[in-house]
Design a protein around this motif. Structure first.
Motif, PDB file in Angstrom:
ATOM      1  N   VAL A   1       0.853  -1.196   0.000  1.00 11.79           N
ATOM      2  CA  VAL A   1       0.000   0.000   0.000  1.00 11.79           C
ATOM      3  C   VAL A   1       0.892   1.250   0.000  1.00 11.79           C
ATOM      4  O   VAL A   1       1.795   1.381   0.825  1.00 11.79           O
ATOM      5  CB  VAL A   1      -0.939   0.031   1.224  1.00 11.79           C
ATOM      6  CG1 VAL A   1      -1.794   1.297   1.213  1.00 11.79           C
ATOM      7  CG2 VAL A   1      -1.815  -1.215   1.256  1.00 11.79           C
TER       8      VAL A   1
ATOM      9  N   ARG B   1       0.757   5.488  -0.036  1.00 18.39           N
ATOM     10  CA  ARG B   1      -0.081   6.679   0.198  1.00 18.39           C
ATOM     11  C   ARG B   1       0.789   7.681   0.941  1.00 18.39           C
ATOM     12  O   ARG B   1       1.889   7.328   1.413  1.00 18.39           O
ATOM     13  CB  ARG B   1      -1.334   6.317   1.016  1.00 18.39           C
ATOM     14  CG  ARG B   1      -0.993   5.670   2.341  1.00 18.39           C
ATOM     15  CD  ARG B   1      -2.196   5.088   3.063  1.00 18.39           C
ATOM     16  NE  ARG B   1      -1.726   4.359   4.238  1.00 18.39           N
ATOM     17  CZ  ARG B   1      -1.467   4.901   5.416  1.00 18.39           C
ATOM     18  NH1 ARG B   1      -1.688   6.185   5.626  1.00 18.39           N
ATOM     19  NH2 ARG B   1      -0.993   4.192   6.405  1.00 18.39           N
TER      20      ARG B   1
ATOM     21  N   MET C   1      -8.983   0.035   3.413  1.00 17.05           N
ATOM     22  CA  MET C   1      -8.367  -0.150   4.734  1.00 17.05           C
ATOM     23  C   MET C   1      -9.375   0.225   5.806  1.00 17.05           C
ATOM     24  O   MET C   1     -10.122   1.193   5.646  1.00 17.05           O
ATOM     25  CB  MET C   1      -7.133   0.747   4.890  1.00 17.05           C
ATOM     26  CG  MET C   1      -6.037   0.440   3.899  1.00 17.05           C
ATOM     27  SD  MET C   1      -4.631   1.550   4.062  1.00 17.05           S
ATOM     28  CE  MET C   1      -4.035   1.125   5.672  1.00 17.05           C
TER      29      MET C   1
ATOM     30  N   TYR D   1      -7.260  -4.869   5.894  1.00 14.83           N
ATOM     31  CA  TYR D   1      -7.147  -4.111   4.649  1.00 14.83           C
ATOM     32  C   TYR D   1      -7.011  -5.098   3.500  1.00 14.83           C
ATOM     33  O   TYR D   1      -6.562  -6.230   3.684  1.00 14.83           O
ATOM     34  CB  TYR D   1      -5.978  -3.122   4.683  1.00 14.83           C
ATOM     35  CG  TYR D   1      -4.631  -3.752   4.941  1.00 14.83           C
ATOM     36  CD1 TYR D   1      -4.173  -3.952   6.230  1.00 14.83           C
ATOM     37  CD2 TYR D   1      -3.824  -4.136   3.885  1.00 14.83           C
ATOM     38  CE1 TYR D   1      -2.941  -4.534   6.473  1.00 14.83           C
ATOM     39  CE2 TYR D   1      -2.586  -4.707   4.117  1.00 14.83           C
ATOM     40  CZ  TYR D   1      -2.156  -4.906   5.428  1.00 14.83           C
ATOM     41  OH  TYR D   1      -0.952  -5.491   5.654  1.00 14.83           O
TER      42      TYR D   1
ATOM     43  N   THR E   1       4.918  -0.817  10.308  1.00 11.08           N
ATOM     44  CA  THR E   1       4.115  -1.523   9.307  1.00 11.08           C
ATOM     45  C   THR E   1       3.987  -0.731   8.008  1.00 11.08           C
ATOM     46  O   THR E   1       3.244  -1.135   7.127  1.00 11.08           O
ATOM     47  CB  THR E   1       2.707  -1.737   9.871  1.00 11.08           C
ATOM     48  OG1 THR E   1       2.143  -0.443  10.115  1.00 11.08           O
ATOM     49  CG2 THR E   1       2.740  -2.509  11.170  1.00 11.08           C
ATOM     50  N   GLY E   2       4.694   0.418   7.900  1.00 10.30           N
ATOM     51  CA  GLY E   2       4.361   1.299   6.779  1.00 10.30           C
ATOM     52  C   GLY E   2       5.504   1.853   5.970  1.00 10.30           C
ATOM     53  O   GLY E   2       5.378   2.925   5.381  1.00 10.30           O
TER      54      GLY E   2
ATOM     55  N   LYS F   1       5.807   2.232   1.336  1.00 12.95           N
ATOM     56  CA  LYS F   1       5.366   3.432   0.607  1.00 12.95           C
ATOM     57  C   LYS F   1       6.449   4.498   0.557  1.00 12.95           C
ATOM     58  O   LYS F   1       6.436   5.363  -0.307  1.00 12.95           O
ATOM     59  CB  LYS F   1       4.107   4.016   1.276  1.00 12.95           C
ATOM     60  CG  LYS F   1       4.377   4.567   2.674  1.00 12.95           C
ATOM     61  CD  LYS F   1       3.169   5.240   3.280  1.00 12.95           C
ATOM     62  CE  LYS F   1       2.113   4.280   3.754  1.00 12.95           C
ATOM     63  NZ  LYS F   1       2.570   3.339   4.825  1.00 12.95           N
TER      64      LYS F   1
HETATM   65  O1  PYC Z   1       1.057   1.714   5.828  1.00 15.70           O
HETATM   66  O2  PYC Z   1      -0.642   1.882   4.468  1.00 15.70           O
HETATM   67  C1  PYC Z   1       0.098   1.235   5.203  1.00 15.70           C
HETATM   68  C2  PYC Z   1      -0.122  -0.191   5.365  1.00 15.70           C
HETATM   69  C3  PYC Z   1      -1.128  -0.898   4.825  1.00 15.70           C
HETATM   70  C4  PYC Z   1      -0.941  -2.168   5.230  1.00 15.70           C
HETATM   71  C5  PYC Z   1       0.155  -2.238   6.005  1.00 15.70           C
HETATM   72  N1  PYC Z   1       0.658  -0.999   6.076  1.00 15.70           N
END
Ligand code: PYC
Ligand code: FAD
Length: 416
Positions: free
Chosen positions: A79, A81, A276, A283, A366-367, A370
């Motif tokens: 994902v 963003r 999500m 999600y 977790t992000g 991106k």
């Molecule tokens: O950061 O957008 C995010 C995301 C989605 C799933 C795991 N991390």
């Protein structure tokens, strides 16, 4: 020409890829480099690429204990963003999103970058207040963001169940149309090929087992392929940041957790955007192969094992069936986990460490996928100049002693 292509395709299909040129070299490590990057995930490879392409520093090695892209880069749900709350984060993630928008062309590599829109669902008053605040903040930072009513959510994604009879009814949503997905492996491969072409040595099966420090300055690393000297070293190892920091004698305010995901059997196109939901902790998007790519929250225990518990998956299956009932008979094909390193404020650490010449890029939790190009871009600047770029200066390690935290728990979303 057409005939030639068909024959060439058939020959390659039958040749077990024998004649395919290698996309990067597999060199033995040299005794010394100007810069060593530990970790050949997307962030480490992007750092090496921008060191070479923007700063002219090509005597660089990227050391990887496994295979390149085999960590979280190859395990994430892709994902992309930039709709974070605080100015510092919006600037960093939006910089990354702008780089994504030109990256396939820059690397001459098909990253399957697809701006299909990321829809975050709202299920309660708290979600609504947080979403409204974040949409307003995003717009002030020139990040595209829309607040949708329940009817607008349904119109954008008709397969969502917007009945008021569900346990957590959908009260609306936020939409970032420029958000979407990319093919994770291709991101690693694209950066690897481009870095290698500029002279960077990517050395796989080369685990860093020690970091050499003399009089407060880094001098090199110990590896399973021998000692390598370097005056500048970057730690870019995602879930193992604390392990590498310990080798250099300092601690990080990071906890490592497994984060799971799974994919279904392939379906015909049915879901054209990313959905999500923080409220019900799930999600989902649909890959170009047709598989539903589904993820959930962190597995609560701290762990370095790349697998999680079935109960987490069970919860996310329940949530997804409530959101999108037509998925109730879809069969799941496989699940896996990666190890993510989570900071107390759900923001990354990018910059200097207490050891001179030693830099760190981690704590993306977790992000971080991106942010891959933006993260490499700012770390390359920091390593090349010895000072952080204004974009990553707020993400210094010393914010945990100064108190200038960047709390992005709500934007980091579903997985926290
Ligand atoms: O950061 O957008 C995010 C995301 C989605 C799933 C795991 N991390
Ligand atoms: P990695 O790709 O993990 O690279 C680090 C590398 O360091 C690894 O290859 C590892 O083998 C290597 N390494 C470790 N120790 C050593 C050592 N001692 N010596 C040498 N090499 C070493 N982010 C998003 O933005 N969107 C998402 O949808 C999303 N979904 C996710 C879903 C899951 C299931 C997971 C696990 C993560 C998800 N993330 C997501 C987070 C994202 O994957 C990471 O933040 C990001 O990929 C980190 O990139 P990296 O290059 O730093 O890490």
């Amino acid at each position: 020409m057409k005939k030639f292509s068909i024959f060439s395709l058939a020959r390659n299909a039958l040749s077990h890829h024998e004649r395919w040129p290698e996309q990067w070299r597999s060199p033995a490590p040299k005794p010394a480099y100007d810069v060593v990057i530990i970790g050949a995930g997307g962030h480490g490879l992007a750092t090496a690429y921008y060191l070479a392409s923007l700063h002219g520093i090509t005597n660089v090695a990227v050391l990887e204990k496994g295979w390149l892209g085999g960590g979280n880069t190859g395990r994430n749900t892709t994902v992309i963003r930039s709709n974070y709350l605080w100015d510092e984060s919006a600037a960093l993630y939006e910089h990354a999103l702008k780089l994504w928008e030109g990256l396939a062309q820059e690397l001459n590599y098909n990253l399957m970058f697809s701006q299909r829109g990321v829809l975050n669902l709202i299920h309660n008053v708290h979600d609504l207040q947080e979403a409204t605040r974040r949409v307003n903040a995003n717009r002030l930072n020139a990040v595209d963001a829309e607040l949708l009513t329940t009817e607008e959510v349904k119109a954008f994604c008709p397969i969502l169940n917007t009945s008021t009879e569900t346990r957590y009814p959908i009260l609306g949503g936020t939409l970032q149309r420029r958000g979407g997905n990319a093919r994770h492996d291709a991101v690693a491969w694209g950066f690897a090929r481009a870095a290698d072409a500029r002279g960077v040595d990517i050395i796989q099966n080369c685990e860093v087992t020690g970091i050499d420090v003399n009089a407060g300055r880094v001098t090199g690393v110990q590896t399973t392929q021998g000692a390598i000297k370097a005056g500048r070293v970057g730690i870019v190892v995602a879930g193992h940041s604390s392990v590498l920091a310990a080798m250099a004698g300092f601690r990080l305010p990071i906890e490592s957790h497994p984060l799971q995901a799974l994919v279904s059997e392939p379906l015909k196109p049915v879901l054209h955007c990313v959905i999500m939901s923080n409220g019900v902790h799930v999600y989902v998007s649909q890959s170009d192969k047709g598989e539903l790519v589904i993820g959930a929250g962190l597995d609560p225990p701290n762990s370095y094992s790349q697998r999680g518990g079935l109960h987490t998956i069970e919860d996310q299956m329940g949530a997804i069936v409530e959101l999108i009932p037509i998925f109730s008979r879809v069969r799941m094909m496989r699940s896996w986990a990666g190890i993510v390193d989570v900071c107390p404020d759900a923001s990354p650490i990018i910059g200097k460490t207490p050891v001179d010449g030693l830099f760190i890029n981690g704590g993306w939790g977790t992000g971080g996928f991106k942010a891959t190009p933006g993260s490499g871009w700012v770390l390359a600047h920091t390593i090349a100049t010895g000072e952080p770029h204004p974009l990553n200066a707020p993400f210094a390690l010393d914010r945990f002693t100064s108190g200038a935290l960047i709390d992005e728990h709500a934007a980091a979303a579903v997985a926290h």
